[in-house]
Design an enzyme around this catalytic site. Structure first.
Site, PDB file in Angstrom:
ATOM      1  N   ARG A 237     -54.466  17.937  80.114  1.00 32.26           N
ATOM      2  CA  ARG A 237     -55.735  18.415  80.646  1.00 32.26           C
ATOM      3  C   ARG A 237     -56.182  19.640  79.864  1.00 32.26           C
ATOM      4  O   ARG A 237     -55.379  20.428  79.401  1.00 32.26           O
ATOM      5  CB  ARG A 237     -55.568  18.826  82.114  1.00 32.26           C
ATOM      6  CG  ARG A 237     -55.169  17.650  82.993  1.00 32.26           C
ATOM      7  CD  ARG A 237     -54.310  18.155  84.121  1.00 32.26           C
ATOM      8  NE  ARG A 237     -55.093  18.424  85.311  1.00 32.26           N
ATOM      9  CZ  ARG A 237     -54.739  19.299  86.237  1.00 32.26           C
ATOM     10  NH1 ARG A 237     -53.660  20.013  86.113  1.00 32.26           N
ATOM     11  NH2 ARG A 237     -55.477  19.462  87.297  1.00 32.26           N
ATOM     12  N   THR A 238     -57.498  19.744  79.751  1.00 32.36           N
ATOM     13  CA  THR A 238     -58.055  20.867  79.020  1.00 32.36           C
ATOM     14  C   THR A 238     -57.707  22.176  79.704  1.00 32.36           C
ATOM     15  O   THR A 238     -57.953  22.340  80.892  1.00 32.36           O
ATOM     16  CB  THR A 238     -59.596  20.743  78.983  1.00 32.36           C
ATOM     17  OG1 THR A 238     -59.939  19.451  78.507  1.00 32.36           O
ATOM     18  CG2 THR A 238     -60.168  21.804  78.065  1.00 32.36           C
ATOM     19  N   LEU A 239     -57.115  23.100  78.980  1.00 36.19           N
ATOM     20  CA  LEU A 239     -56.847  24.426  79.523  1.00 36.19           C
ATOM     21  C   LEU A 239     -57.729  25.465  78.858  1.00 36.19           C
ATOM     22  O   LEU A 239     -58.256  26.355  79.490  1.00 36.19           O
ATOM     23  CB  LEU A 239     -55.380  24.796  79.329  1.00 36.19           C
ATOM     24  CG  LEU A 239     -54.396  24.032  80.219  1.00 36.19           C
ATOM     25  CD1 LEU A 239     -52.969  24.356  79.802  1.00 36.19           C
ATOM     26  CD2 LEU A 239     -54.584  24.386  81.678  1.00 36.19           C
TER      27      LEU A 239
ATOM     28  N   ASN B  22     -60.405  18.366  84.565  1.00 40.18           N
ATOM     29  CA  ASN B  22     -60.180  18.124  83.141  1.00 40.18           C
ATOM     30  C   ASN B  22     -61.517  18.169  82.416  1.00 40.18           C
ATOM     31  O   ASN B  22     -62.005  17.155  81.928  1.00 40.18           O
ATOM     32  CB  ASN B  22     -59.506  16.755  82.968  1.00 40.18           C
ATOM     33  CG  ASN B  22     -59.059  16.486  81.551  1.00 40.18           C
ATOM     34  OD1 ASN B  22     -58.810  15.351  81.181  1.00 40.18           O
ATOM     35  ND2 ASN B  22     -58.986  17.547  80.740  1.00 40.18           N
ATOM     36  N   PRO B  23     -62.134  19.368  82.352  1.00 41.04           N
ATOM     37  CA  PRO B  23     -63.512  19.441  81.880  1.00 41.04           C
ATOM     38  C   PRO B  23     -63.678  19.208  80.389  1.00 41.04           C
ATOM     39  O   PRO B  23     -62.747  19.389  79.605  1.00 41.04           O
ATOM     40  CB  PRO B  23     -63.916  20.880  82.225  1.00 41.04           C
ATOM     41  CG  PRO B  23     -62.647  21.646  82.180  1.00 41.04           C
ATOM     42  CD  PRO B  23     -61.579  20.701  82.659  1.00 41.04           C
TER      43      PRO B  23
END
Lengths: 223, 243
Positions: B20-22, B124-125
């Site tokens: 997931r995008t961090l 999870n943008p």
């Protein structure tokens, strides 16, 4: 190995204030049209008011993406209702639907602060006020959003709501005329705009009565 | 006989958070766009930063979408490329109906809003701020979508630093029915200020013009800059102790 933290928030507050006042045979729903993020203004011309049914108008402030998603869900549910029942939803019915919809996302809430205004089954003005997870009650008037702390005490003073503990239950709708109520709302926003940085630009007022729905606008300070 | 079943998902398995995008890696900075007489003008520089390193200097951050729209993006470049793939498929399916209808800028903006909001809902943008402009049947449209789904339309929009530095200029100087020359001059004024004050800005930009006829995007060029201002030479005059 320390677990990495996300450095973004799924929520944002896009500001703004909403107010609704119920009268004997009308309802006034109002909001400013400013949309902000942090200390920036994104746009000065954004409506927070949504007509859900002929006699139900919702005004919401808070996180705009959630507000829009909520409006879409309610509009879709209302369309289904119309197909199944061959009539518009009444305001009390819409009030319950809004509460249920909000509670449905109790563990990842819609960051939306709502005020639902309209005419009940007897044609009297009604206002329902909500928190973000669906707790609601019918009241004579209400204010939500960034300027609510400034407006609510003023409305309490001007409209003198009867205690809900009284028996027999006393109606909370104001004896004010429609024009007086609209004037009161304009005063509320002019005052809130002075001290709340997230309120301003323009005021949108929706008036619901037996003749239908109409809109009025008023310029507010843009600073 | 015993079989152990391992149930893992993004919430229970800490390693899955690498899926997931961090935070973003290669990023683009501001996009600025305005409506003008014949349609939309949009400007973005061609920088792709890798943290504080200016890694890529020929990144096209504006692309046409279908017949009627142009999309500009700031933020994570790989996520922008992902969005272009989604839009490719959207436009393809729209064309395959072969019914003479085509998605206009309003529709594409709505699609992008739903896309960004749904990814935000899943934690999870897509790490972008998007600007979507277009003209269809004479109607000009200019909208913005943030990475968490906040969206609006206006006569002028900007992302990132552009919101702080360009929007105030546009609020003061934008007017209805600007000519092409006036529009470009206004955008260049905004881009110049961003160049002076945004650390991640790069002096190589493109301007996209979108009208009923279609989109044209300029060759990359650079702005003339002047660094001899008195205020730049002696920035703390009149405010001793500041920097």
């Amino acid at each position: 190995m320390v677990k990495e933290q996300a450095n973004w928030s799924p929520y944002d507050n896009n500001g703004g204030t909403v107010v609704a006042i119920a009268g004997a045979d009308y309802c006034v729903i109002a909001s400013d049209t400013r949309m902000s993020t942090g200390y920036s203004i994104l746009t000065r011309d954004y409506s927070k008011i949504c007509k859900l049914a002929d006699k139900s108008v919702m005004a919401s402030s808070g996180f705009q993406a959630d507000v829009r998603a909520l409006q879409k869900v309610l509009a879709a549910r209302h369309l289904t209702y119309q197909h199944q029942h061959n009539k518009q939803m009444s305001c009390p019915a819409m009030a319950q639907l809004l509460s249920n919809t909000l509670y449905y996302k109790r563990f990842f809430p819609y960051y939306a602060f709502n005020v639902l205004g309209g005419l009940d089954n007897e044609g009297k003005g009604c206002v329902y006020t909500y928190d973000a997870v669906g707790s609601y009650e019918r009241v004579g008037y209400s204010s939500q959003g960034s300027g609510a702390t400034l407006i609510t005490p003023f409305l309490d003073n001007q409209l003198k709501s009867p205690s809900p503990l009284l028996l027999p239950a006393k109606d909370a709708v104001t004896p004010l005329s429609e024009t007086e109520a609209i004037d009161l709302v304009k005063t509320c926003f002019a005052s809130a705009t002075e001290r709340d940085i997230y309120t301003g630009d323009r005021l949108e007022v929706v008036i619901l009565n037996a003749n239908g729905l109409r809109r009025e606008y008023m310029e507010l300070r843009k600073d | 006989m015993s079989e152990s079943v391992q149930v893992t998902n993004n919430l229970t398995n800490p390693e899955a958070s690498s899926q997931r995008t961090l935070y973003p890696y290669v990023t683009g900075t501001s996009v600025v766009a305005i409506k003008y007489k014949d349609g939309i003008l949009m400007a973005a520089d061609m920088g792709g930063s890798y943290g504080s390193t200016l890694r890529y200097k020929s990144v096209e951050r504006m692309k046409s979408v279908g017949k009627h729209s142009v999309l500009g993006a700031s933020g994570e470049i790989s996520d922008f490329q992902e969005i272009l793939r989604y839009l490719d498929e959207l436009i393809l399916h729209d064309n395959m109906w072969d019914d003479g209808n085509s998605l206009g800028p309003k529709e594409v903006h709505n699609y992008l809003t739903r896309l960004m909001y749904n990814r935000r809902n899943k934690f999870n943008p897509l790490w972008n701020s998007l600007v979507l402009g277009g003209v269809k049947n004479g109607q000009k449209y200019l909208g913005s979508v943030s990475m968490i789904g906040v969206h609006f339309e206006d006569n002028h929009v900007a992302t990132g630093f552009g919101n702080h530095l360009a929007r105030p200029i546009l609020r003061d100087e934008w007017k209805e029915d600007l000519s092409f020359e006036e529009g470009v001059k206004l955008l260049e004024k905004c881009m110049r200020v961003l160049l002076y004050r945004d650390r991640s800005a790069v002096n190589k930009l493109q301007i996209a013009k979108l009208t009923e006829e279609g989109m044209t995007i300029s060759q990359p060029y650079s702005l003339k800059t002047f660094w001899g201002y008195g205020a730049f030479q002696n920035p703390t005059v009149g405010a001793e102790g500041s920097w």
